[in-house]
Design an enzyme around this catalytic site. Structure first.
Site, PDB file in Angstrom:
ATOM      1  N   CYS A 100      -8.134   2.234   0.817  1.00  0.00           N
ATOM      2  CA  CYS A 100      -8.693   1.597  -0.188  1.00  0.00           C
ATOM      3  C   CYS A 100      -8.185   1.424  -1.497  1.00  0.00           C
ATOM      4  O   CYS A 100      -7.549   1.899  -2.464  1.00  0.00           O
ATOM      5  CB  CYS A 100     -10.598   2.490  -0.584  1.00  0.00           C
TER       6      CYS A 100
ATOM      7  N   SER B 173       0.297  -1.239  -0.402  1.00  0.00           N
ATOM      8  CA  SER B 173      -0.230   0.529   0.293  1.00  0.00           C
ATOM      9  C   SER B 173       0.910   1.002  -0.185  1.00  0.00           C
ATOM     10  O   SER B 173       0.159   2.283  -0.144  1.00  0.00           O
ATOM     11  CB  SER B 173      -1.340  -0.081   0.795  1.00  0.00           C
TER      12      SER B 173
ATOM     13  N   HIS C 240     -16.120  -0.138   1.355  1.00  0.00           N
ATOM     14  CA  HIS C 240     -15.544   1.409   2.724  1.00  0.00           C
ATOM     15  C   HIS C 240     -16.459   2.152   2.389  1.00  0.00           C
ATOM     16  O   HIS C 240     -16.731   3.080   2.275  1.00  0.00           O
ATOM     17  CB  HIS C 240     -14.124   1.909   2.050  1.00  0.00           C
TER      18      HIS C 240
END
Length: 336
Positions: A215, A160, A202
């Site tokens: 996300c 991420s 989300h």
């Protein structure tokens, strides 16, 4: 310690003896010529067997003691230069404690000043005992040593933390930050579904919410908007997929890897699919980077597109005066 006649012949004119010690690793090795001092020497009287005559018990009249004190010093010892580092010992201790307490006990921490590039923390675990070099040079055996500098040469999927590259690529390609994508916990491709890290999703995410929540589905969409080639190009502009090293350790460098559509065509003889872009957009699949590269990525973002040279040595000082005869001069690359 000097191990061979060849090493001795190469170094003897620089004041080394055959039994001299050398820096074996890291800064001590790379800065040997600055850190080593010079040996002192005294004149000692010995008997025919080579035993010092003046090391026995002092005579009752104190003559031996006087003679010992009168031994001529024929060469003054001189300490090596003082190396001033950029690291913060308190932060290093904290980072090391956190890594060793982790389930695997293995990992690395890199922390640096984003403006100057001065490294505050550079820790890899498991570590090793520097004294093992002395034991090995003395004929001892060391069963296991961990000399792998994970922070500089370990390559891993960034995951991420790579998403900022996808975000930049999408913004540069004109994505509207207010545009929202719905995350239900998965994203449908023609032949399969890929998951978000949050199973229940989300909900609606714009650019800010996508970053805040990291996300996956938002970045799948942002990545497809930007395109695989554009994401790869921006990754390389930020130093990923190419050699990046700490100034003092040019030999410790790994490029990592950033896949591109052309690479896949040439190397794998396969087309680039939307699934490849999706994997790239969240730093997975073939994407590889070193911890140093990722630290520098965020330093460049924090420094508004300026990427400083990471370094560990702030100055070299004369041991007698404390004055610096060399100080680091900042250098940086402009990514704009």
């Amino acid at each position: 310690r000097i191990q061979s006649r060849g090493d001795f012949d190469r170094l003897k004119d620089k004041g080394y003896r055959f039994d001299s010690w050398l820096g074996g690793y890291g800064l001590e090795k790379n800065f040997e010529e600055y850190l080593r001092g010079s040996d002192g020497a005294v004149l000692i009287e010995v008997d025919v067997r080579g035993r010092p005559l003046l090391l026995g018990e002092a005579s009752t009249d104190g003559k031996d003691s006087q003679r010992i004190q009168a031994l001529p010093l024929i060469e003054d010892p001189y300490p090596g230069n003082v190396m001033e580092l950029t690291v913060d010992h308190r932060l290093i201790v904290t980072a090391h404690a956190a890594l060793t307490a982790s389930p695997s006990g293995a990992g690395s921490v890199v922390a640096l000043d984003p403006v100057s590039g001065a490294i505050r923390v550079l820790v890899s675990t498991p570590g090793f005992d520097p004294n093992s070099y002395i034991r090995l040079a003395s004929g001892g055996k060391e069963l296991s040593r961990a000399e792998f500098p994970r922070a500089l040469t370990g390559v891993y999927p960034p995951g991420s933390v790579f998403k900022v590259i996808t975000a930049i690529a999408a913004l540069e390609m004109g994505i509207d930050p207010a545009r929202k994508f719905r995350c239900t916990g998965e994203f449908r491709l023609p032949n399969r579904a890929v998951k978000c890290w949050k199973k229940e999703g989300h909900g609606l995410c714009d650019f800010i919410a996508g970053l805040q929540n990291s996300c996956d589905v938002y970045f799948y969409n942002a990545g497809l908007f930007a395109g695989g080639q554009e994401i790869s190009d921006w990754a390389r502009r930020f130093g990923l997929g190419q050699s990046l090293f700490v100034k003092e350790f040019p030999e410790w460098s790994k490029q990592g890897f950033i896949p591109t559509p052309i690479w896949k065509e040439v190397k794998k003889k396969e087309s680039w699919y939307p699934g490849d872009t999706i994997n790239l957009s969240i730093g997975q699949a073939e994407v590889l980077a070193t911890p140093l590269q990722l630290a520098m990525l965020y330093a460049a973002i924090a420094n508004r597109g300026k990427m400083p040279q990471p370094h560990l040595v702030r100055a070299l000082r004369d041991p007698s005066t404390g004055g610096a005869f060399w100080e680091y001069s900042p250098k940086e690359a402009d990514l704009s």
